[in-house]
Write an enzyme that holds these catalytic residues in place. Structure first.
Site, PDB file in Angstrom:
ATOM      1  N   GLU A 173      58.500  61.754  72.680  1.00 37.06           N
ATOM      2  CA  GLU A 173      60.476  62.140  74.113  1.00 37.06           C
ATOM      3  C   GLU A 173      59.082  62.775  75.616  1.00 37.06           C
ATOM      4  OE1 GLU A 173      61.367  60.497  76.596  1.00 37.06           O
ATOM      5  OE2 GLU A 173      63.063  59.401  75.041  1.00 37.06           O
ATOM      6  N   GLY A 227      60.214  78.600  79.823  1.00 39.77           N
ATOM      7  CA  GLY A 227      61.751  77.919  79.135  1.00 39.77           C
ATOM      8  C   GLY A 227      61.919  77.146  78.346  1.00 39.77           C
ATOM      9  N   CYS A 235      62.245  73.574  74.877  1.00 37.80           N
ATOM     10  CA  CYS A 235      60.987  72.665  74.057  1.00 37.80           C
ATOM     11  C   CYS A 235      59.736  73.297  74.023  1.00 37.80           C
ATOM     12  CB  CYS A 235      60.600  70.993  75.022  1.00 37.80           C
ATOM     13  SG  CYS A 235      61.697  69.922  75.162  1.00 37.80           S
TER      14      CYS A 235
HETATM   15  C1  UGA Z   1      59.082  69.330  79.110  1.00 34.15           C
HETATM   16  C2  UGA Z   1      57.743  68.792  79.342  1.00 34.15           C
HETATM   17  O1  UGA Z   1      57.614  68.833  80.803  1.00 34.15           O
HETATM   18  C3  UGA Z   1      58.490  67.145  79.381  1.00 34.15           C
HETATM   19  O2  UGA Z   1      57.080  66.406  79.561  1.00 34.15           O
HETATM   20  C4  UGA Z   1      58.863  67.182  77.573  1.00 34.15           C
HETATM   21  O3  UGA Z   1      59.554  66.050  77.051  1.00 34.15           O
HETATM   22  C5  UGA Z   1      60.020  68.171  77.625  1.00 34.15           C
HETATM   23  O4  UGA Z   1      59.525  69.329  77.616  1.00 34.15           O
HETATM   24  C6  UGA Z   1      60.082  67.809  75.449  1.00 34.15           C
HETATM   25  O5  UGA Z   1      60.059  68.021  75.057  1.00 34.15           O
HETATM   26  O6  UGA Z   1      61.296  67.220  75.672  1.00 34.15           O
HETATM   27  P1  UGA Z   1      61.142  71.397  80.110  1.00 34.15           P
HETATM   28  O7  UGA Z   1      61.904  71.546  78.857  1.00 34.15           O
HETATM   29  O8  UGA Z   1      62.631  69.971  80.592  1.00 34.15           O
HETATM   30  O9  UGA Z   1      59.973  69.501  80.011  1.00 34.15           O
HETATM   31  O10 UGA Z   1      60.853  71.510  81.507  1.00 34.15           O
HETATM   32  P2  UGA Z   1      59.678  71.376  82.158  1.00 34.15           P
HETATM   33  O11 UGA Z   1      59.846  70.841  83.501  1.00 34.15           O
HETATM   34  O12 UGA Z   1      58.656  71.580  81.611  1.00 34.15           O
HETATM   35  O13 UGA Z   1      59.748  73.130  82.583  1.00 34.15           O
HETATM   36  C7  UGA Z   1      59.361  74.225  81.111  1.00 34.15           C
HETATM   37  C8  UGA Z   1      59.344  75.045  81.331  1.00 34.15           C
HETATM   38  O14 UGA Z   1      58.369  76.300  82.556  1.00 34.15           O
HETATM   39  C9  UGA Z   1      61.188  76.332  83.176  1.00 34.15           C
HETATM   40  O15 UGA Z   1      60.632  77.595  82.217  1.00 34.15           O
HETATM   41  C10 UGA Z   1      59.671  76.351  83.963  1.00 34.15           C
HETATM   42  O16 UGA Z   1      59.650  77.366  84.890  1.00 34.15           O
HETATM   43  C11 UGA Z   1      58.488  76.502  83.773  1.00 34.15           C
HETATM   44  N1  UGA Z   1      57.823  76.172  84.357  1.00 34.15           N
HETATM   45  C12 UGA Z   1      57.253  74.624  85.161  1.00 34.15           C
HETATM   46  C13 UGA Z   1      56.685  76.971  85.711  1.00 34.15           C
HETATM   47  O17 UGA Z   1      56.528  78.031  85.721  1.00 34.15           O
HETATM   48  N2  UGA Z   1      55.557  76.964  86.156  1.00 34.15           N
HETATM   49  C14 UGA Z   1      55.264  75.556  86.345  1.00 34.15           C
HETATM   50  O18 UGA Z   1      54.804  75.040  86.903  1.00 34.15           O
HETATM   51  C15 UGA Z   1      56.097  74.743  86.146  1.00 34.15           C
END
Ligand code: UGA
Length: 456
Positions: A164, A268, A271
């Site tokens: 996923e 965070g 995932c």
């Molecule tokens: C992540 C992946 O993006 C998805 O592709 C994957 O399917 C999912 O994990 C999973 O394995 O199920 P998600 O955990 O929903 O998705 O969140 P993200 O949008 O990836 O963000 C993760 C963390 O990174 C958050 O804390 C966000 O604030 C941080 N982040 C994201 C940053 O600090 N900087 C950025 O530029 C982007």
């Protein structure tokens, strides 16, 4: 918010069983039903099943409630606690249960093996079980042995991988607009899987181990990008550069790309932290030290302490200081607080003697004890605060009345860790803005000038 691709349909619908009605399973079940499949979602929690059967969604995910309601109404989506009912007509079962990290970083696959065995025991026909949960390479093969052992010679069980890639808060949009669908299938005769998604979607068909590793490597790479951006933002602070401009300049190179280069309080969620540890553990299992991933994880682990130290320096100590914290969920747009950097930072601040009063529009703490206060309005949180920290990128935090906030606060310092505020607006309100990669003190390093000295 969802694209017109929601009208996409499969040409030959299947009867499917989705196990697990969490973030991944519920989204998969509703979206697969929307594609035209007949889906039974099997969930052990009977209260959840009864809520879902009435169209009530226990999580916040934009667009999901509408999909569940529509597909309950057209009878393509049903919920049950009964495995026999769920698998009765389904030849394909999708396993969407949790794979939480164990103490050593390896994922715990016990929920997965339990879910698959339950389906096998309840089925009187051959099954294709599709693992959507994130698992290390080789897991599908191992699970297939376990499931076939459970089935004895009664039925045949094949296990495939279909990781996923959906993001929480954009899951429905992501489902209907995939960059890629990865299908890991070692047995060419399993043609039913070709009917799972519309044939014109970008499908990468490969072996199971490669499919399993695509998922780990993708999340590890995203984590590496974020840690790089965070380190670069720190470097910008030290040399007097503007991180926003530098990262935009770097990301404009199409080979690098601008996404996931936003500095913040660290990555965070359920995932990225788990999967980078899982990825490192996969390397360790084969005596390979994955140093780049390990460094990215280290940068992230230290993030809360580093940021707390900077806040302490600006405020002249943390002991007995009142800090207003905006944001508790792990990113904006979700109620999920699992491994939230905002909560991690709050804990460090409290540990250092500060009193933290937090506000978040939606965060679900799941009844977990928190060592700080939570209030229902950002304006209540900032009352008499010595400093204000914005730690989750909720859109609304950029639109608050900062003139009013300045009047309510005791101090003047705003630490915007997610670049949601405007320095001019804050300046007009009499507030000092400290962002990542700008605003914190500039410490020019003499080494920067050595090449000039050589040229003189
Ligand atoms: C992540 C992946 O993006 C998805 O592709 C994957 O399917 C999912 O994990 C999973 O394995 O199920 P998600 O955990 O929903 O998705 O969140 P993200 O949008 O990836 O963000 C993760 C963390 O990174 C958050 O804390 C966000 O604030 C941080 N982040 C994201 C940053 O600090 N900087 C950025 O530029 C982007």
């Amino acid at each position: 918010m969802n694209s017109g691709l929601k009208s996409a349909q499969v040409s030959e619908p299947l009867s499917l069983c989705v196990v697990g009605a969490g973030y991944v399973g519920l989204t998969a079940a509703a979206c697969l039903a929307q594609l035209g499949h007949f889906v039974y979602c099997l969930e052990a929690d009977s209260e959840k099943v009864s809520l879902l059967s009435q169209g009530e969604i226990p999580i916040y995910e934009p667009g999901l409630k509408e999909l569940v309601e529509a597909n309950l109404a057209n009878q393509r989506l049903k919920f049950t606690c009964d495995p026999s009912q769920a698998i009765e007509n389904a030849t394909v079962g999708l396993l969407c249960v949790g794979t939480p990290p164990r103490f050593d970083g390896d994922p715990d696959l016990s929920q997965l093996s339990q879910a698959g065995r339950t389906l096998v025991q309840s089925s009187d026909h051959d099954l294709i079980l599709v693992v959507k949960s994130t698992v290390p390479p080789g897991s599908c093969e191992a699970l297939e042995l376990i499931f076939q052992d459970t089935a004895e010679d009664r039925i045949r069980v094949n296990v495939c991988s279909n990781p996923e890639f959906l993001r929480e808060s954009h899951a429905v949009w992501d489902f209907f607009n995939p960059d890629r669908i990865v299908l890991g299938v070692d047995e060419p005769s399993l043609v039913a899987l070709d009917r799972l998604y519309p044939s014109d979607w970008p499908i990468i068909k490969t072996d199971r181990r490669s499919a399993e590793l695509v998922k780990y490597a993708s999340n590890a790479f995203l984590a590496i990008k974020i840690s790089f951006a965070n380190e670069l933002a720190d470097l910008c602070s030290k040399v007097g550069a503007n991180a926003e401009v530098v990262l935009a300049g770097v990301g404009a190179d199409q080979r690098i790309g601008s996404q996931f280069l936003k500095p913040g309080p660290g990555y965070g969620g359920s995932c990225l932290p788990k999967d980078i540890s899982g990825f490192i553990a996969v390397g360790e299992a084969v005596n390979l030290d994955l140093q780049v991933a390990s460094a990215a994880r280290k940068v992230n682990t230290q993030r809360s302490e580093d940021i707390a130290q900077r806040i302490e320096t600006v405020l002249g100590g943390l002991s007995n200081k009142k800090i207003a914290l905006l944001g508790l969920s792990f990113k904006g747009g979700t109620d999920d607080t699992r491994y939230s950097p905002a909560i991690g930072l709050a804990e460090v601040l409290v540990e250092a003697g500060a009193e933290v009063v937090a506000y978040d529009p939606l965060a679900n703490i799941f009844g977990k004890p928190i060592p700080f206060f939570r209030v229902e309005s950002p304006y209540v949180a900032v009352e008499d605060a010595d400093g204000l920290v914005i730690a989750t990128d909720w859109e609304e935090f950029g639109k608050l009345d900062y003139q009013y906030i300045a009047k309510l606060m005791r101090g003047y310092d705003v630490f915007d860790l997610v670049s949601k505020t405007d320095s001019i607006k804050l300046g007009e309100a009499g507030l000092n803005l400290y962002g990542l990669g700008k605003g914190f003190s500039i410490e020019s390093h003499s080494l920067l000038w050595t090449s000039l000295l050589w040229a003189m």
